[in-house]
Scaffold this active site. Structure first.
Site, PDB file in Angstrom:
ATOM      1  N   GLU A  50      26.683  67.576  17.286  1.00 55.39           N
ATOM      2  CA  GLU A  50      25.972  68.022  16.092  1.00 55.39           C
ATOM      3  C   GLU A  50      26.005  69.547  16.149  1.00 55.39           C
ATOM      4  O   GLU A  50      25.680  70.122  17.187  1.00 55.39           O
ATOM      5  CB  GLU A  50      24.511  67.560  16.099  1.00 55.39           C
ATOM      6  N   ARG A  95      24.328  61.477  31.374  1.00 54.60           N
ATOM      7  CA  ARG A  95      24.557  62.880  31.071  1.00 54.60           C
ATOM      8  C   ARG A  95      24.397  63.707  32.341  1.00 54.60           C
ATOM      9  O   ARG A  95      23.788  63.276  33.310  1.00 54.60           O
ATOM     10  CB  ARG A  95      23.587  63.357  30.002  1.00 54.60           C
ATOM     11  N   LYS A 152      18.750  71.696  24.287  1.00 50.59           N
ATOM     12  CA  LYS A 152      18.960  72.636  23.201  1.00 50.59           C
ATOM     13  C   LYS A 152      17.673  73.359  22.845  1.00 50.59           C
ATOM     14  O   LYS A 152      17.668  74.542  22.553  1.00 50.59           O
ATOM     15  CB  LYS A 152      19.514  71.881  21.985  1.00 50.59           C
TER      16      LYS A 152
END
Length: 566
Positions: free
Chosen positions: A39, A264, A274
């Site tokens: 994204e 991850r 983020k």
RNA sequence: UGGGGUGUCGCCAAGUUGGUAAGGCAACGGAUUUUGAUUCCGUCACUCGCAGGUUCAAGUCCUGCCAUCCCAGCCA
């Protein structure tokens, strides 16, 4: 600007094993198509690198393709600045999507049509409950939810409402398109998930064409399907979403890729979320997303980490489903390994101490030939000027040196790399007792750094000729966070409490070999002996930036400490 | 008190149809060295979350526990 990827072998991990098996059974006719779907709401970090290496690596290893797709369905968070940086970073890492660049927003028309299809099939409805009411109706993890009163609206009414949602007749949050699945499902995600929401915000690509935007769960699977992806690789937290991924495609009756999840990457004493990265930038703890101390790809690039090192790192950490915490030392190892093998090694002095060679002719200058990288013959050589007055590193001299100190001290002899043996004969101090200059003698027979009598010397120093050296401002970057704390926040501390106040040191008067005055952006070099290397100058075009590797720092202090321990 | 994952050396991580624990990082010894770097050699899990069970044989099969991660955004 990126290094080339020379080899492409079949990756060895559980996902590759699944693909191999699918190839054997002919599940996708031997076709392998993956995608990297970020994204565009921030810069890519080292965690994304793992996903990029995985997806592009899988495709490459199996002779398949990997698409770059921007998952841009939430216009309020996304910006073109981010899509540009992401493209640059993927390329820099050494991967190429060729002509397969896609945006979820490219599918908005098709997505809308698919939504209409679900409504027509009685599998989706427009809910008019408020956000808060919907939350209440959803139930909890242990209690089932209950049906919305709007769940039984007629298909016609749903169709009409949805079209009017699209036409902008309603305000944000007034209505919501939901899938009609099961409000009592033990998997909360399946309790009539949202498909489309009203959001009167301009999109960075579609402008104000739309005021309703599809949700991730509706968009991602369809995008994968449209692109004929075979293996949709994503992170573990989407495991709960897989039943929905399958539900949407199955109920639409379209091509169905398979979603595979992996764990991850987590790196010790490093933040990668983020939210926190944005916080570091916005609150000014760093100079930007590409600050050399950031865990972003662009930050690491500026810090001088070679792309190949990051790729090797991703290869080394493997791919599995267990929650992990990889030691930062493994990343550093990968960087050193790459730098050792391929970067030129120059000399520099960050804390200069003047050395005068008393028996060396006043006006003489000689040049010595240096190998740019002794481990890499192809790296070539360069000439380095030498003269009577030099700078050496202050740490390379000690007045009252212990026996084990191999460097320069009164009466001791050391080698100036590739130049001469010198012996310290006198120490000159200022009125405060501070050593400001060393008087030395050199052995003319030791030219090149060796002697006819074969006498050995334990220390080899780096040096720079005062008359020829370039004065530069050096920026020393350390890890942004202290290494003592795991930053698990379990002690209630904020991650910002762990910021290392000395992570950036600006050293105004440093001296480097003259050749470094012409350093080009993207050029990397490792300094002899102390392990500094130069990184690109993207944002400081006027001055070289330097950086040192962790294991080489404070060498003597380490040795001393070790000996004291014995 | 729900559902879905995961648990192999300090950190990652291989472990094929059960056959008797790869590799890397870190650490620690030692050799070489014109970077106290690199390189090189050596050491580093009688044991696979725990407890039972099946079997000649289990990290691998069965049962039961325990621990830990994810899910209740009109984020992705």
């Amino acid at each position: 600007m990126s290094d080339n990827i020379t080899e492409s072998t079949v990756p060895k991990n559980f996902i590759a094993a699944i693909i191999e098996k699918d190839n054997e059974t002919g599940k996708y006719d031997g076709r392998v198509a993956t995608r990297f779907p970020p994204e565009p709401n921030g810069y890519l970090h080292i965690g994304h690198a793992k996903s990029i290496c995985l997806n592009f690596g899988l495709a490459k290893g199996f002779g398949g393709t990997c698409n770059l797709r921007f998952d841009d369905t939430n216009p309020s968070k996304e910006e073109v600045e981010y899509v540009d940086s992401i493209k640059e970073d993927v390329h820099w890492l050494g991967f190429d999507w060729d002509d397969r660049l896609f945006y979820s927003s490219d599918y908005f028309d098709q997505l809308y049509a698919f939504a209409v299809q679900l409504i027509k099939d009685g599998k989706a409805y427009v809910d008019s409950l408020s956000a808060e009411e919907i939350r209440k109706y959803r139930g909890t993890l242990t209690e089932p939810g209950k049906d919305s009163p709007y769940r039984t609206r007629s298909i016609e009414e749903n169709l009409d409402l949805f079209e009017r949602m699209k036409n902008g007749e309603f305000a944000d949050g007034e209505h919501l398109l939901r899938a009609k699945i099961d409000m009592a499902s033990p998997n909360v995600i399946m309790r009539d998930p949202a498909l489309y929401r009203i959001r009167k915000v301009a999109h960075h690509r579609t402008g104000d064409k739309w005021c309703i935007y599809p949700m991730y769960d509706f968009t991602h699977c369809i995008s994968d399907s449209l692109e004929k992806i075979t293996h949709s690789v994503c992170t573990l937290e989407f495991e709960n979403n897989r039943p929905l991924y399958d539900w949407v495609l199955e109920n639409l009756g379209v091509y169905r890729p398979q979603q595979i999840e992996f764990a991850r990457l987590n790196l010790s004493y490093t933040v990668m979320s983020k939210r926190r990265l944005i916080q570091l930038v916005e609150e000014g703890h760093v100079s930007g997303w590409d600050d050399p101390r950031m865990s972003t790809i662009s930050g690491m690039r500026r810090r001088g980490y070679p792309a190949a090192a990051i790729r090797n790192f991703c290869e080394r950490i493997g791919v599995a489903k267990a929650t992990n915490m990889v030691d930062f030392a493994l990343l550093e190892f990968s960087v050193r390994e790459e730098l050792n093998a391929h970067s030129p090694r120059y000399m520099g002095v960050i804390n200069p101490l003047k050395v005068v060679i008393e028996n060396y002719p006043e006006d003489k200058t000689e040049e010595f030939e240096f190998q740019n990288n002794p481990e890499d013959p192809d790296a070539g050589t360069r000439m380095v000027p030498f003269s009577k007055v030099l700078y050496i590193e202050r740490d390379d001299f000690m007045e009252d040196a212990p026996k084990k100190f191999f460097r320069l001290a009164p009466g001791r002899e050391v080698r100036l790399r590739y130049a001469y043996y010198i012996k310290c004969t006198d120490v000159i101090k200022d009125e405060n007792g501070e050593v400001i200059e060393l008087r030395c003698t050199y052995d003319p027979d030791s030219k090149g750094g060796g002697t006819p009598d074969g006498r050995k010397v334990k220390g080899t120093l780096h040096w720079v000729s005062v008359a020829h050296a370039k004065e530069v401002e050096v920026r020393l970057y350390e890890h942004l966070f202290t290494r003592e704390n795991p930053m698990d926040n379990k002690d209630g501390s904020d991650f910002k409490d762990h910021i290392n106040p000395d992570s950036l040191k600006v050293l105004p008067k440093c001296y480097v070999e003259p050749i470094l005055g012409d350093v080009q952006p993207g050029f990397k070099c490792q300094f002899e002996r102390i392990g500094y290397f130069c990184v690109d100058k993207d944002s400081t075009p006027e001055k070289p930036v330097f950086n040192r590797t962790s294991t080489l720092r404070d060498t003597w202090k380490k040795i001393e400490k070790k000996q004291n321990a014995k």
